[in-house]
Design a protein around this motif. Structure first.
Motif, PDB file in Angstrom:
ATOM      1  N   GLY A  48       0.670  -1.202   0.013  1.00 56.38           N
ATOM      2  CA  GLY A  48       0.219  -0.063  -0.060  1.00 56.38           C
ATOM      3  C   GLY A  48       0.703   1.459   0.049  1.00 56.38           C
ATOM      4  N   GLY A  49       2.348   1.303   0.173  1.00 57.65           N
ATOM      5  CA  GLY A  49       3.031   2.300   0.166  1.00 57.65           C
ATOM      6  C   GLY A  49       2.642   3.240   1.435  1.00 57.65           C
ATOM      7  N   ILE A  50       3.545   4.513   1.262  1.00 55.51           N
ATOM      8  CA  ILE A  50       3.236   5.614   2.474  1.00 55.51           C
ATOM      9  C   ILE A  50       2.022   6.387   2.123  1.00 55.51           C
ATOM     10  N   VAL A  51       1.255   6.630   3.126  1.00 51.82           N
ATOM     11  CA  VAL A  51      -0.122   7.138   3.105  1.00 51.82           C
ATOM     12  C   VAL A  51      -0.290   8.391   4.122  1.00 51.82           C
ATOM     13  N   THR A  52      -0.787   9.404   4.101  1.00 48.78           N
ATOM     14  CA  THR A  52      -1.149  10.290   5.046  1.00 48.78           C
ATOM     15  C   THR A  52      -2.722  10.566   4.967  1.00 48.78           C
ATOM     16  N   LEU A  53      -3.049  10.374   5.986  1.00 44.57           N
ATOM     17  CA  LEU A  53      -4.507  10.394   6.615  1.00 44.57           C
ATOM     18  C   LEU A  53      -4.915  11.370   7.563  1.00 44.57           C
TER      19      LEU A  53
END
Length: 377
Positions: A174-179
């Motif tokens: 899913g990789g790096i995510v910002t939420l």
């Protein structure tokens, strides 16, 4: 071991052919339990859920700006893929490779000794070696990299200054995510769920209806619970940090991101200390008899940590919350490659909310059903 995270990402990005095959195997098109609008509204809140906030770790960093913790679903099983790869697959590949090279060397060194049989053997060994190497990197390496030759840990960072949550995972998970923090849901908000927490980790979820993404994001934090209110205590620790600041929580003990043998061997007993204290003497004797298995698995776990590299955040996330530094943009569908966007949208129906309230199930027992009907009348 990132098997669960890898499987969830594959579920989100299945192609039409893969999804049809999966549905045909399971004889059903429902892989995810239905979620109703009222359930999501009731279960996602930021009210106080515990009077004793605490974390069982591992916590890698905490300050006035961010809290960083380990996440990942199967740390206690890490080492199994390492044993299979380093103890089985790689020795076999190396043996066949050196055998093919030896035959080639002999043929080149002494061409006059080449016969039909030796030439055929050299060709067969070379083709077999190439085929096995191809099959491994085509199908086997994607399993190997769930545990070795990848990031040492999956990380989650809570930034209270920007009110964001960052997930650090390999691209194949899913990789790096910002939420956004305010879109975070927790699996530990109600006391009635405490009995289900034994052997479980604190789960955080971000539903598409709150993030704008076409897929569900999730993270399993820290160590396995031992029942009681441990998971609620951990969620309360995170909630207070984000809502009230580091002064509202006890200072946790920090862990290292280096490949520590202590972490490798202790991971096998996560969530079991209370059970072991209350277990019978016979069970403890059995554990002493199988201690070599724990040593082997712990050693393999340590080796897997040493064959991985420390994950590193992008610069914009490392500097987030500092004076004069930009706020990282939230992850959107446009951040993914076009082919991944297409597959995410094709599977978006898996996460759609059901309107209204979940219907009550009919009691299985005839006596319970009649009692329920009488109560209604």
């Amino acid at each position: 071991m990132y098997l669960i995270e890898w499987g969830l990402w594959k579920l989100c990005t299945e192609s039409e052919v893969e999804r049809s095959a999966t549905e045909a195997e399971t004889n059903s098109d429902k892989h995810i339990s239905d979620v109703y609008e009222t359930e999501l509204d009731e279960e996602m809140h930021f009210k106080r859920v515990s009077k004793s906030p605490r974390t069982r770790g591992p916590v890698f960093a905490i300050n006035d700006t961010f809290l960083e913790m380990r996440c990942g679903a199967s740390e206690e099983k890490r080492g199994l893929i390492t044993i299979a790869t380093l103890g089985g697959i790689l020795p076999m590949l190396l043996t066949i490779t050196f055998g093919a090279i030896a035959f080639l060397y002999l043929d080149i060194k002494d061409p006059s000794a080449i016969s039909f049989t030796s030439a055929l053997t050299t060709i067969v060994m070379t083709l077999l070696d190439i085929t096995l190497i191809y099959l491994y990197f085509r199908y086997g390496f994607q399993l190997t990299r769930l545990e070795i030759f990848t990031s040492r840990h999956l990380l989650i960072r809570f930034n209270r200054k920007t009110q964001q949550v960052h997930l650090h995972r390999p691209q194949y998970c899913g990789g790096i995510v910002t939420l956004p923090w305010k879109s975070t849901g927790s699996t530990a908000t109600y006391p009635e769920d405490d009995s289900l927490s034994h052997g479980m980790r604190l789960g955080l979820v971000w539903h598409p209806s709150r993030t704008g993404l076409p897929h569900m994001e999730s993270a399993l934090l820290g160590k396995q619970g031992q029942g009681g209110s441990e998971l609620r205590d951990e969620w309360e620790f995170i909630r207070r940090y984000m809502e009230e600041g580091p002064d509202a929580i006890p200072r946790p003990r920090l862990s290292t991101q280096l490949p520590s043998p202590i972490q490798a061997f202790s991971a096998q007993f996560e969530g079991m200390s209370r059970f072991l204290r209350n277990s019978s003497w016979l069970f403890k004797v059995i554990l002493l008899m199988v201690w070599p298995a724990f040593v082997i698995l712990g050693t393999a776990h340590w080796v897997s940590l040493m064959l991985c590299w420390r994950p590193r955040w992008p610069k914009v996330i490392r500097e987030a919350g500092l004076p004069g530094k930009p706020v990282p943009p939230l992850t959107t569908l446009a951040d993914y490659p076009p082919d991944v966007q297409e597959r995410l949208l094709a599977n978006a129906d898996r996460w759609q909310l059901k309107p209204g309230k979940r219907p009550e199930k009919e009691p299985r027992s005839p006596h319970a059903r009649s009692a329920k009907n009488e109560a209604r009348s």
